[in-house]
Design a protein around this motif. Structure first.
Motif, PDB file in Angstrom:
ATOM      1  N   THR A 151     -13.077  -7.502   5.037  1.00 48.79           N
ATOM      2  CA  THR A 151     -13.403  -6.278   4.287  1.00 48.79           C
ATOM      3  C   THR A 151     -12.359  -6.006   3.212  1.00 48.79           C
ATOM      4  OG1 THR A 151     -14.382  -5.386   6.308  1.00 48.79           O
ATOM      5  CG2 THR A 151     -13.985  -3.829   4.523  1.00 48.79           C
ATOM      6  N   THR A 152     -11.095  -6.204   3.568  1.00 49.63           N
ATOM      7  CA  THR A 152      -9.991  -5.980   2.623  1.00 49.63           C
ATOM      8  C   THR A 152     -10.098  -6.900   1.413  1.00 49.63           C
ATOM      9  OG1 THR A 152      -8.505  -5.239   4.390  1.00 49.63           O
ATOM     10  CG2 THR A 152      -7.470  -6.040   2.369  1.00 49.63           C
ATOM     11  N   THR A 178      -1.979 -10.021   7.934  1.00 46.19           N
ATOM     12  CA  THR A 178      -2.902  -9.964   9.074  1.00 46.19           C
ATOM     13  C   THR A 178      -2.429 -10.886  10.189  1.00 46.19           C
ATOM     14  OG1 THR A 178      -4.776  -9.480   7.616  1.00 46.19           O
ATOM     15  CG2 THR A 178      -5.293 -10.264   9.822  1.00 46.19           C
ATOM     16  N   TYR A 226     -11.840  -0.616  13.599  1.00 46.47           N
ATOM     17  CA  TYR A 226     -12.058  -1.602  12.525  1.00 46.47           C
ATOM     18  C   TYR A 226     -11.893  -0.977  11.145  1.00 46.47           C
ATOM     19  CZ  TYR A 226     -15.254  -3.173   8.867  1.00 46.47           C
ATOM     20  OH  TYR A 226     -15.802  -3.464   7.646  1.00 46.47           O
ATOM     21  N   ALA A 255     -11.452  -6.958   9.551  1.00 47.78           N
ATOM     22  CA  ALA A 255     -10.642  -6.102   8.671  1.00 47.78           C
ATOM     23  C   ALA A 255     -10.168  -6.882   7.444  1.00 47.78           C
ATOM     24  CB  ALA A 255      -9.445  -5.536   9.433  1.00 47.78           C
ATOM     25  N   ALA A 293      -8.855  -1.924   8.565  1.00 45.81           N
ATOM     26  CA  ALA A 293      -9.160  -2.478   7.241  1.00 45.81           C
ATOM     27  C   ALA A 293      -8.554  -1.618   6.136  1.00 45.81           C
ATOM     28  CB  ALA A 293     -10.677  -2.583   7.060  1.00 45.81           C
ATOM     29  N   LEU A 331     -14.593  -1.580  -0.026  1.00 48.72           N
ATOM     30  CA  LEU A 331     -14.128  -0.932   1.197  1.00 48.72           C
ATOM     31  C   LEU A 331     -14.586   0.523   1.238  1.00 48.72           C
ATOM     32  CD1 LEU A 331     -11.399  -1.255   3.513  1.00 48.72           C
ATOM     33  CD2 LEU A 331     -11.045   0.805   2.197  1.00 48.72           C
TER      34      LEU A 331
END
Length: 365
Positions: free
Chosen positions: A135-136, A317, A287, A132, A291, A143
């Motif tokens: 991807t962020t 996170t 997921y 996540a 994200a 995204l």
């Protein structure tokens, strides 16, 4: 004259992103649809149509305003519709709500992976968190590209379960009425005792957690027409997924009594292979939602792909991973969720008022 070109590929991508954002762990397991729609029996299908009407207007408006105003920060939409003071209240409430759900989903991810695959909980949580975060850090456009592809895949799998239910129903046409009559006696939790309010409440909850995301998606479109088309398509596709899942849960109601993951039970019943795919789908759903919620939280504090954004995303996170299993975030969400529904109604009133005044239709050039 504003550009009104429409790319079908972009429309599908932005529609898929919206569907993927909404189809998180709660939806993919079947629990959300069960509690908001299926417990009302066949009236749950009518409740889904109420959701469709409300959400079509709201998403059409938010995607459109995102494209027109191109807010530097998507949370600016709250001040745009509600004014500075109330807009700030809405902004911070939304940030807290989205981050709280992010932590809950992150905490639940490890337990879910452990349940399905026997992998240690902390490893599952860590893998989802790292995926996540990665991807962020790629930014909002990337995204949208990634989860825009995931969204239609999710709907296809839900459709398979729904179609299997329809096929079973064709051979036993009394199943729907039988299930509808028995629903109140089976011990399922229900979001509301009123089917119409359940459909409306689901729309307002979906709205409240997705406002900044929808604004960003609208901004990403090539034109207002493209943005609005994507909003309508995404909402329609998501509603079809709801209806198909309602039918499947009603048809296979005996299988899902007392089960935490109704979709997995149904999928396994149809085919063990489909069950395996569904277990993967649930993890992918967690997921993509984790994200998306992380990115939307961090977007409040910094533009994506900046050093500040990367640092805040990493810190949030780590905090989410560390405190996910310690703090009673489920209780926090239980407090935030009901309030979210009612606050979304008030926000909707502000939206409609601003749009009717005509100032929502003016474009900054």
């Amino acid at each position: 004259m504003e550009n009104q070109s429409v790319s079908l590929k972009k429309v599908i991508l932005l529609a898929g992103a919206l569907a993927a954002y909404w189809i998180g762990s709660g939806f993919s397991t079947g629990q959300e649809v069960l509690q908001f729609f299926t417990t009302s029996g066949t009236k749950g299908i009518a409740a889904a149509l109420i959701f469709l009407v409300l959400m079509s207007y709201l998403s059409y408006t938010l995607y459109g305003i995102g494209q027109k105003k191109k807010f530097e920060n998507p949370y600016d939409v709250f001040e745009y519709y509600c004014g500075k003071a109330l807009g700030q209240v809405y902004t911070w409430y939304n940030v807290i709500l989205i981050y709280a759900i992010f932590v809950v989903m992150l905490a639940g991810a490890g337990a879910t992976i452990h349940q399905y695959y026997g992998i240690q909980t902390y490893i599952g949580t860590g893998v989802i968190a790292i995926l996540a975060l990665g991807t962020t850090l790629l930014g909002v456009e990337k995204l949208i590209d990634i989860i825009g592809v995931i969204g239609p895949v999710k709907i296809v799998f839900v459709a398979i379960v729904g179609v299997a239910g329809i096929i079973t129903l064709s051979g036993q046409p009394t199943l729907l009425s039988e299930a509808s009559n028995l629903m109140p006696t089976l011990g399922f939790k229900s979001a509301s005792s009123n089917w119409a309010w359940s459909g409306a409440l689901y729309a307002f909850l979906a709205l409240m957690v997705s406002i900044p995301f929808q604004v960003d998606c609208g901004k990403s479109a090539g034109s207002v027409k493209e943005a609005r088309s994507a909003a309508l398509l995404g909402t329609f596709a998501f509603t079809i997924a709801i209806i198909l899942l309602v039918i499947a849960e009603l048809v296979y109601y005996k299988l899902i009594v007392g089960k935490q993951v109704p979709t997995l039970e149904i999928a396994n019943h149809i085919s063990p292979v489909l069950g395996l795919f569904f277990s993967v789908l649930i993890v992918v759903s967690i997921y993509s939602a984790v994200a998306s919620f992380l990115l939307m939280t961090v977007r409040k504090f910094a533009p994506d792909k900046t050093k500040k954004f990367n640092i805040i995303a990493t810190v949030l996170t780590i905090i989410g991973m560390f405190f996910g299993g310690v703090l009673p975030f489920d209780k926090l969400v239980n407090i935030l969720y009901p309030f979210a529904g009612y606050s979304a109604i008030v926000f909707t009133c502000f939206m409609i008022f601003k749009e009717l005044k005509g100032s929502g239709g003016k474009q900054d050039n």
